[in-house]
Design a protein around this motif. Structure first.
Motif, short mmCIF file in Angstrom:
data_model
loop_
_atom_site.label_atom_id
_atom_site.label_comp_id
_atom_site.label_asym_id
_atom_site.label_seq_id
_atom_site.Cartn_x
_atom_site.Cartn_y
_atom_site.Cartn_z
N LYS A 1 0.79 -1.32 0.02
CA LYS A 1 0.03 -0.04 0.00
C LYS A 1 0.91 1.29 0.01
O LYS A 1 0.94 1.75 0.97
N PHE B 1 -1.05 4.90 -5.58
CA PHE B 1 -2.14 4.16 -6.51
C PHE B 1 -0.97 3.37 -7.72
O PHE B 1 -1.50 2.62 -8.32
N ASP B 2 0.37 3.73 -7.60
CA ASP B 2 1.12 3.03 -8.49
C ASP B 2 1.32 1.63 -8.03
O ASP B 2 1.70 0.90 -8.71
N LEU C 1 -0.95 -0.23 -7.55
CA LEU C 1 -2.19 -1.24 -7.92
C LEU C 1 -1.78 -1.96 -9.30
O LEU C 1 -1.36 -1.33 -10.14
N ASP D 1 -11.29 3.98 -0.35
CA ASP D 1 -10.16 3.54 -1.35
C ASP D 1 -9.16 3.95 -1.45
O ASP D 1 -7.69 3.14 -1.69
N ALA D 2 -9.21 5.29 -1.76
CA ALA D 2 -7.78 6.09 -2.12
C ALA D 2 -6.87 5.86 -0.65
O ALA D 2 -5.68 5.64 -0.94
N ALA E 1 -5.24 2.53 -0.38
CA ALA E 1 -4.21 2.47 -1.50
C ALA E 1 -2.92 3.32 -1.00
O ALA E 1 -1.76 2.72 -1.18
N LYS E 2 -3.23 4.12 -0.22
CA LYS E 2 -2.01 5.11 0.05
C LYS E 2 -1.56 4.69 1.27
O LYS E 2 -0.39 5.17 1.85
N ARG F 1 -6.23 2.35 -12.24
CA ARG F 1 -5.57 3.28 -11.61
C ARG F 1 -5.78 4.70 -12.03
O ARG F 1 -5.68 5.55 -11.09
N TYR G 1 -8.48 5.74 -9.65
CA TYR G 1 -8.17 6.13 -8.58
C TYR G 1 -7.58 7.66 -8.43
O TYR G 1 -7.90 8.46 -7.64
N GLU G 2 -6.78 7.96 -9.43
CA GLU G 2 -5.99 9.27 -9.43
C GLU G 2 -6.99 10.33 -9.64
O GLU G 2 -6.98 11.43 -9.10
N TRP H 1 -8.68 11.30 -6.49
CA TRP H 1 -8.18 11.89 -5.46
C TRP H 1 -7.96 13.09 -5.78
O TRP H 1 -7.99 14.23 -5.32
#
Lengths: 352, 352, 352, 352
Positions: B15, B18-19, B21, B49-50, B53-54, B332, B335-336, B339
């Motif tokens: 985690k 986003f990269d 993922l 979710d963001a 991932a972070k 991905r 997600y970007e 955010w």
């Protein structure tokens, strides 16, 4: 009436500490339509009375004040149109005079005796007929006078939003007025109870009132961890949160999922609008989410709740713990004692 | 089964943003006793979710994770013993898989898809029969996929403790997922609604969804004062508190007596257990008392509540506001976009 | 498993009275995904079991039936995917297997053991993992087996809609299973209790369990008038209405304003869909209005409520009153005894 | 005051039908401490007024009576000690004068205007300050006068025990006062509504007020079956039960699991304590159990509820349906019209 046209009353012409408190003589009046005249027999003091006298009470009210919110007495005269009462009835004042039932309103919130409105610490007081409730026979005036503020606050905490069930767990912070009544109510209601205190002597008194578990927070400064141990990691269902800012984090650490933290006091931040304004608390928004719990402000309760509570007190013959009774002329001493002594239970002023 | 032994699935081996993922191929299994195999058709993303991932999500969960909590699809295979469902049924995942009704437990709290447990962002997912609910006919898979987390959180806020009544006032902070669903629900329920935002464009969209009053907090940084003006000094009955620490004081300033502040987010303190731990909030214990209000953490909701909510959505043909739909291979990017963009409404990933 | 491929089970190939009851040998199976295999140790009987065997039970169910709803035992084998349990755990069946929490649904209503679905009166039973709850250590299997139907019904009555408060008054009709558990719960919860019976001996047993007031309805056929006398004309807050049609008028006459009449039985109309259909009741629509009260049907309760209840029972070490324990081979005798004897407390079948 | 020492008032010296109704001249008094004098501008009639005049009202009250419970007017004089009001305020009487909030008590139940206590059908009435509520600006006196009894009863039904949620289903029996207000409230609250009537014309009016489904019980005498069809076999969540004895069985047949049957009337048994006493109802104790539902008597509501309701009415600009307005001298005609005509909506008497 002609033979006794005046009566004695405590008075705070200014709120600069207990030395401001004086006794004055004021004219006695008759009750009007819908009112009753009550001969006050006993008044109990609360921590609120002390900070009102000191001038740090964080809520609005008149500059010059007759103090006293919790009084019991005998009806001496009945105004026209009053059907609920008769002369000689033993009655107890409802703390928030206009909070009769249901929710507080902005107006009723401002009808708290001896703070937002004038109080009853004197020989006589005139009430609206619905400002009083009947005292159960088993209670003396001194005992009854202990109930309006502290006991009703505890009752409202435990029954006012999500009612306490038998078998749930209740934590009482300390052994002050609200906490002790909360212990007695929770015990009568079949709850498991946990009491915290820094004094073994006070904990022993809590044990005598039925406390299931005792935590001395001098020996267990992380009392929340001890709560979690005692509850197999579940936490408690109700916390009577007396401390405020400085105890709130531990309350969050001790609360069960869906539990209630009842904020009834701010002892650790006695002047929250004054120099303590910069005193901050834990991130309550995140913690409420993280613990899936409820934080709730509790402001005493309604007349309906007071009657419910008295029915419970009577069924269980619950008596308040009285620490000491002062005479009316010793009112200032009673305030000093309340503030400075390490008492357990209520401080009462007997009115002759 | 023999012709398609594997399927594609998004995956977070670590985690770190986003990269991290990736898309991976995994073997397809058959549902066991009491389970169903669902062909996922659409997944919507949440702010949660963001931050998962972070790596700043402040709740526990596995290190390596299939993300995604909000998915809709078609039942493709039924395990033995399942009577509620048949192949071809259109179904929606319940966010907290084991929260079927009533209160959360410590175990059910840890069954949140794509965080506490593995998620469903892939072509297939196997659920327990009670992990899903039926999708009303009027909703597409993309639309249905928007509802589990955000809409149910809003529903739980408004109905989970003290149910919203027609004629009450609800304040929505911003126009994110929970706030927008809260607006739609409150509007359908006959409440007066107030929406705050820093964007006139977003406020216009809120107006189109039925918002009664709009407050631009750039022009009215003291939005609580504006709320008090709009409500004749009464305050609002429900606040969907999205901001957390940095908006909580104004929520206290805008709440009605006995009102509820529903803490559902912590946007202003996205990492409350990390570097933000020293970020403190207002004195909530005193403020809850002073405002006689309720602060409550809301964690999504139960399957029973999701079914109640869908009945309401269907009766009113409420459709989620979808900002943009991405393809599965663009996860991905989705997600970007979530955010970084100033979107209104939900970001959806369509699964082929 | 190989050494014990069959087990014994009671069976009702047809519902024509207690003589229909036989013991049969059936193959033993292993639990599937999400299931557990329980070695049953004790089963308690309810009035419902008797009318099921007699064929007058007014609710739907299979023609041929394994009877028995209230069973306790030890987990002997765990199916794949079960995380809540381990072999050796002591468990108790939840009466309405699919009623996990919250409201009943049409489907979950039809999952009542030993009536709507097959029952557990045998040496083994396979349950879904969520069909059981843990037995507190202080209870034996015989004792635990008494609780699922009758005690949970009483708990649901007193806590399922308007929660009982300490100090309220609860009336129990008679000294059957639900009434006796209702007495024990109400007593633990700090309520004032009134028990009616036609037997001084049974009233004496109720007194021993904590009953506050006793009414012999042979000497006081108008027991409602006696209730009004005992409650200073206020009536009681909760009535556990066991009798049904022929006692309902007196329940209306004994209820307090806003009180609850919990309809849990129909002893005075045991076959309401049969020849008793022409048996009519009082004008309940008018009486509910006239007395400003609530009449409510109570169908046992959920797994969540059963867990709440067991926490309360454990905190108070409440033990069921067991009248007599029969051996497994004496099952038919146990039914006869239940139906014909004037017992107080539960009839239990011990499974070897 | 000197120029107008008397005022006109309707009066029932005996309750023998509408012919008993006379107009009399009585002396005008001034409000005392805590009271207000209101110039009545409009009074609406209820079915209750008709059976009171006929002498079949089944509740206690004075033999000779000023009728009228639902009145609106202007404050003309303020007694000493009244702070809530000023001269010129537009006010509406609360039906149950002493029911301020919370539960009814035995005393407050007996404070219903124009029946249990003297009514307000005259040019002036003196109220306690808390006997009135403020009329929202958008309502005329005629409109406001329609609300106290019928609308508040509907509100109490839908919000007084288990609050109505958006998306639930509400059934209204007929198109009388309570049913029509129930329809308007349920519609504003986002509920699905079903209205029954024997008249296509009345059903068309219900449609215009937002009814979702209409059932003509002449063409569908088994209206409960039609309800089940419309609700996919689920039944309705709330029924406003107006008919009483003769409609109760169908209400049981139309109710959802956990649904509420709100008993507010007894039209099919207008004299339940007289010759109708032998009129019996269905076996409600068994049916409540069989349907797992709640039967509840609803007696108008409290001042707090009336204020809640007016806030909702104002937010939605809900206006009562007025069938016809009579002059004060035509009061007897208004009663005849109420009783004999097939009206839809309220019958109002305008006071000059």
């Amino acid at each position: 009436m002609a033979t006794n046209p005046t009566f004695k009353q405590c008075y705070l012409p200014e709120k600069k500490g207990f030395d401001s408190l004086v006794v004055r003589e004021v004219p006695k009046a008759s009750p009007k339509f819908g009112q009753i005249l009550v001969r006050i027999k006993a008044v109990s003091l609360n921590w609120r009375d002390a900070i009102i006298a000191k001038g740090t009470y964080p809520f609005p009210g008149p500059d010059a004040l007759v103090p006293g919110s919790d009084g019991a007495g005998i009806i001496e005269e009945i105004g026209e149109g009053v059907t609920e009462w008769k002369v000689g009835d033993r009655v107890l004042a409802n703390f928030t005079q206009d909070h009769l039932a249901g929710r507080l309103t902005k107006a009723s919130l401002l009808s708290q005796l001896g703070g937002e409105i004038q109080g009853l610490l004197g020989e006589y007081f005139i009430f609206p007929a619905l400002g009083m409730v009947r005292i159960p026979d088993y209670l003396s005036f001194e005992e009854a006078s202990c109930l309006p503020c502290a006991a009703l606050t505890a009752w409202n905490a435990l029954y006012g939003l999500v009612p306490l069930r038998a078998g749930q767990t209740v934590l009482l912070q300390g052994t002050g007025g609200v906490a002790t009544f909360g212990l007695q109510i929770a015990h009568a209601a079949g709850a498991t109870t946990i009491v915290t205190s820094s004094s073994e002597e006070k904990l022993a008194k809590a044990r005598a009132l039925g406390a299931t578990h005792l935590i001395n927070y001098r020996t267990h400064p992380d009392w929340a961890a001890e709560v979690m141990r005692l509850t197999q990691g579940n936490g408690v269902d109700h916390i009577i949160e007396v401390g405020g800012t400085l105890t709130l984090q531990q309350s969050f650490d001790a609360i069960a999922l869906h539990g209630l933290i009842h904020c009834i006091g701010h002892i650790t931040n006695p002047d929250p609008l004054g120099k303590g304004k910069e005193l901050r608390g834990p991130d309550a928004a995140f913690l409420a989410l993280d613990r899936v719990c409820i934080v709730r402000g509790v402001v005493v309760g309604s007349r309906e709740q007071l009657q419910e509570m008295l029915a419970c007190f009577e069924a269980h013959a619950i008596r308040p713990v009285i620490d000491r009774v002062f005479g009316f002329e010793q009112a200032r001493m009673a305030y000093e004692y309340l503030w400075n002594s390490s008492h357990t239970g209520k401080v009462v002023i007997s009115v002759p």
